[in-house]
Design a protein around this motif. Structure first.
Motif: not given
Length: 150
Positions: A32-56
């Motif tokens: 789903s959109v939410k699950e994909t976005a949640d997975r994306l945010e978690a993956t980015l953080k795991e890879k050491g990326m900075t997540v600046f914002n998440r806009i719904n």
């Protein structure tokens, strides 16, 4: 060497772009959109990326009585990757940090979309930075594939 990098880059684009529009790579998600976005945010953080914002965007539209299918934008980056691109061509900073859009189409399919690095090369007339572009392309393709597939 440049030919090898370009070939690898183009192969990644073909593999990950299920439905590419001009300047974008779109990968169908199994979630789903939410699950994909949640997975994306978690993956980015795991890879050491900075997540600046998440806009719904759907939530925002709801506040003004507009019904919008699931649409979330995640803005992220890593100065180790983005800064070398800016050294190549400083105007690319307008397209940084990176963004990935998770959205639901009319047919209910969910897509993960991002700027095609080769589009950035054209848009900003980037020359002599094939390795930097290949690094970005490989990273984005890997992230989208791992996030969107089971």
């Amino acid at each position: 060497m440049k030919t090898t990098i370009l070939t690898a880059f183009l192969t990644l684009l073909v593999v990950t772009s299920s439905q590419a529009g001009e300047g974008m790579i779109n990968t169908e998600s199994a979630f789903s959109v939410k699950e994909t976005a949640d997975r994306l945010e978690a993956t980015l953080k795991e890879k050491g990326m900075t997540v600046f914002n998440r806009i719904n965007h759907a939530q925002g539209a709801e506040k003004v009585n507009i019904k919008l299918r699931g649409t979330e934008l995640i803005i992220f980056g890593n100065p180790k990757v983005g800064s070398p691109l800016m050294l190549c061509q400083q105007s690319v900073a307008i397209d940084l940090p990176q963004k990935m859009l998770v959205w639901q189409a009319e047919d209910s399919k969910v897509w993960l979309s991002y700027n095609d690095p080769s589009y950035l090369v054209q848009r900003h007339d980037i020359k002599g930075c094939e390795q930097e572009i290949a690094t970005v392309a490989k990273a984005l393709a890997g992230i989208s594939k791992s996030v969107a597939t089971k």
